[in-house]
Scaffold this motif. Structure first.
Motif, PDB file in Angstrom:
ATOM      1  N   HIS A 104       0.827  -1.224   0.000  1.00 56.48           N
ATOM      2  CA  HIS A 104       0.000   0.000   0.000  1.00 56.48           C
ATOM      3  C   HIS A 104       0.852   1.262   0.000  1.00 56.48           C
ATOM      4  O   HIS A 104       0.622   2.179   0.793  1.00 56.48           O
ATOM      5  N   GLY A 105       1.871   1.282  -0.856  1.00 59.10           N
ATOM      6  CA  GLY A 105       2.726   2.451  -0.974  1.00 59.10           C
ATOM      7  C   GLY A 105       3.511   2.781   0.284  1.00 59.10           C
ATOM      8  O   GLY A 105       3.838   3.932   0.534  1.00 59.10           O
ATOM      9  N   GLY A 106       3.801   1.770   1.099  1.00 62.47           N
ATOM     10  CA  GLY A 106       4.551   1.961   2.333  1.00 62.47           C
ATOM     11  C   GLY A 106       3.678   2.140   3.561  1.00 62.47           C
ATOM     12  O   GLY A 106       4.188   2.220   4.674  1.00 62.47           O
ATOM     13  N   ALA A 107       2.365   2.175   3.393  1.00 65.37           N
ATOM     14  CA  ALA A 107       1.446   2.325   4.536  1.00 65.37           C
ATOM     15  C   ALA A 107       1.196   1.001   5.243  1.00 65.37           C
ATOM     16  O   ALA A 107       0.605   0.975   6.320  1.00 65.37           O
ATOM     17  N   GLY A 108       1.638  -0.091   4.625  1.00 60.14           N
ATOM     18  CA  GLY A 108       1.453  -1.418   5.217  1.00 60.14           C
ATOM     19  C   GLY A 108       2.666  -2.283   4.977  1.00 60.14           C
ATOM     20  O   GLY A 108       3.650  -1.859   4.350  1.00 60.14           O
ATOM     21  N   ARG A 109       2.585  -3.493   5.492  1.00 63.16           N
ATOM     22  CA  ARG A 109       3.657  -4.475   5.321  1.00 63.16           C
ATOM     23  C   ARG A 109       3.048  -5.859   5.199  1.00 63.16           C
ATOM     24  O   ARG A 109       2.013  -6.139   5.787  1.00 63.16           O
ATOM     25  N   GLU A 110       3.735  -6.710   4.469  1.00 64.75           N
ATOM     26  CA  GLU A 110       3.458  -8.146   4.476  1.00 64.75           C
ATOM     27  C   GLU A 110       4.681  -8.780   5.116  1.00 64.75           C
ATOM     28  O   GLU A 110       5.815  -8.487   4.732  1.00 64.75           O
ATOM     29  N   VAL A 111       4.438  -9.641   6.116  1.00 64.81           N
ATOM     30  CA  VAL A 111       5.528 -10.302   6.825  1.00 64.81           C
ATOM     31  C   VAL A 111       5.220 -11.786   6.921  1.00 64.81           C
ATOM     32  O   VAL A 111       4.083 -12.174   7.199  1.00 64.81           O
ATOM     33  N   ARG A 112       6.245 -12.590   6.689  1.00 70.43           N
ATOM     34  CA  ARG A 112       6.145 -14.045   6.877  1.00 70.43           C
ATOM     35  C   ARG A 112       7.233 -14.476   7.836  1.00 70.43           C
ATOM     36  O   ARG A 112       8.361 -13.984   7.775  1.00 70.43           O
ATOM     37  N   LEU A 113       6.863 -15.412   8.710  1.00 75.47           N
ATOM     38  CA  LEU A 113       7.796 -15.909   9.716  1.00 75.47           C
ATOM     39  C   LEU A 113       8.169 -17.354   9.446  1.00 75.47           C
ATOM     40  O   LEU A 113       7.448 -18.075   8.747  1.00 75.47           O
ATOM     41  N   VAL A 114       9.255 -17.784  10.044  1.00 79.32           N
ATOM     42  CA  VAL A 114       9.634 -19.192  10.025  1.00 79.32           C
ATOM     43  C   VAL A 114       8.437 -19.980  10.564  1.00 79.32           C
ATOM     44  O   VAL A 114       7.812 -19.575  11.543  1.00 79.32           O
ATOM     45  N   GLY A 115       8.100 -21.071   9.938  1.00 76.74           N
ATOM     46  CA  GLY A 115       6.965 -21.870  10.377  1.00 76.74           C
ATOM     47  C   GLY A 115       5.697 -21.567   9.602  1.00 76.74           C
ATOM     48  O   GLY A 115       4.683 -22.234   9.785  1.00 76.74           O
ATOM     49  N   GLY A 116       5.718 -20.528   8.753  1.00 73.99           N
ATOM     50  CA  GLY A 116       4.578 -20.266   7.877  1.00 73.99           C
ATOM     51  C   GLY A 116       3.569 -19.231   8.356  1.00 73.99           C
ATOM     52  O   GLY A 116       2.577 -18.989   7.684  1.00 73.99           O
ATOM     53  N   VAL A 117       3.794 -18.613   9.500  1.00 72.91           N
ATOM     54  CA  VAL A 117       2.863 -17.583   9.961  1.00 72.91           C
ATOM     55  C   VAL A 117       2.997 -16.367   9.048  1.00 72.91           C
ATOM     56  O   VAL A 117       4.106 -15.961   8.686  1.00 72.91           O
ATOM     57  N   ARG A 118       1.850 -15.806   8.663  1.00 70.91           N
ATOM     58  CA  ARG A 118       1.819 -14.648   7.773  1.00 70.91           C
ATOM     59  C   ARG A 118       1.041 -13.512   8.428  1.00 70.91           C
ATOM     60  O   ARG A 118       0.065 -13.744   9.133  1.00 70.91           O
ATOM     61  N   PHE A 119       1.478 -12.291   8.147  1.00 66.29           N
ATOM     62  CA  PHE A 119       0.804 -11.099   8.650  1.00 66.29           C
ATOM     63  C   PHE A 119       0.615 -10.084   7.532  1.00 66.29           C
ATOM     64  O   PHE A 119       1.529  -9.880   6.729  1.00 66.29           O
ATOM     65  N   GLN A 120      -0.529  -9.440   7.522  1.00 62.73           N
ATOM     66  CA  GLN A 120      -0.757  -8.225   6.739  1.00 62.73           C
ATOM     67  C   GLN A 120      -0.909  -7.124   7.774  1.00 62.73           C
ATOM     68  O   GLN A 120      -1.743  -7.245   8.680  1.00 62.73           O
ATOM     69  N   GLU A 121      -0.109  -6.082   7.653  1.00 62.15           N
ATOM     70  CA  GLU A 121      -0.038  -5.078   8.706  1.00 62.15           C
ATOM     71  C   GLU A 121      -0.298  -3.673   8.162  1.00 62.15           C
ATOM     72  O   GLU A 121      -0.091  -3.412   6.976  1.00 62.15           O
ATOM     73  N   THR A 122      -0.709  -2.800   9.074  1.00 65.17           N
ATOM     74  CA  THR A 122      -0.842  -1.374   8.794  1.00 65.17           C
ATOM     75  C   THR A 122       0.151  -0.634   9.680  1.00 65.17           C
ATOM     76  O   THR A 122       0.198  -0.890  10.885  1.00 65.17           O
TER      77      THR A 122
END
Length: 162
Positions: free
Chosen positions: A58-76
């Motif tokens: 979102h043009g730097g307003a958010g992040r996508e993060v993945r962790l070891v083990g497969g956990v995923r996050f969509q963040e603001t």
């Protein structure tokens, strides 16, 4: 499958049912630490071992993060105060049990370096809260190792004149 979490504001850092806070010292100045946290998101896997992917959205307003083990996050991104604070709320995740999650990185000058404080604020049902509290030692170790690794990368940059 990803689930939407309850949206929370920055006050959740103080009000969350579970708050885990950790601190570590870095020799790098606050501006360098902040740059690595907020502007160089894609480099997180180089210094935070638990992170396998991080990218701005979102043009730097958010992040996508993945962790070891497969956990995923969509963040603001909730706060991006240069050299002081970087905070983000998890909006969507595949992690079980969590209802709300906000993380904050506070940077305070400490001599010629930086005191880095990471607060992990979360809510979920009782079993989740208990498991998260039990995970405190591992999260603390992961954080301290990440700060040491980041500080090493930043020291190498300073030595190379970048």
């Amino acid at each position: 499958m990803a689930r939407r979490l309850r949206p929370v504001g920055l006050d959740f850092i103080e009000d969350a049912p579970v708050r885990l806070a950790f601190a570590a010292e870095a020799t790098a100045p606050p501006e360098a630490v902040y740059q690595a946290l907020a502007a160089e998101v894609v480099a997180w896997p180089r210094w935070f071992r638990a992170v396998t992917l991080a990218r701005p959205t979102h043009g730097g307003a958010g992040r996508e993060v993945r962790l070891v083990g497969g956990v995923r996050f969509q963040e603001t991104i909730m706060a991006a105060d240069p050299e002081q604070r970087y905070a983000y709320r998890v909006d969507e995740t595949n992690a079980p049990g969590v209802r709300a999650l906000l993380e904050e990185w506070r940077l305070t000058p400490a001599g010629s370096g930086t005191r880095v404080r990471w607060t992990f604020a979360a809510d979920g049902p009782a079993p989740f809260r208990l498991a998260l509290t039990a995970a405190r030692p591992g999260l603390g170790h992961s954080f301290r190792t990440a700060v040491r690794s980041l500080d090493g990368l930043l020291a190498a940059r300073r030595a190379a004149g970048r």
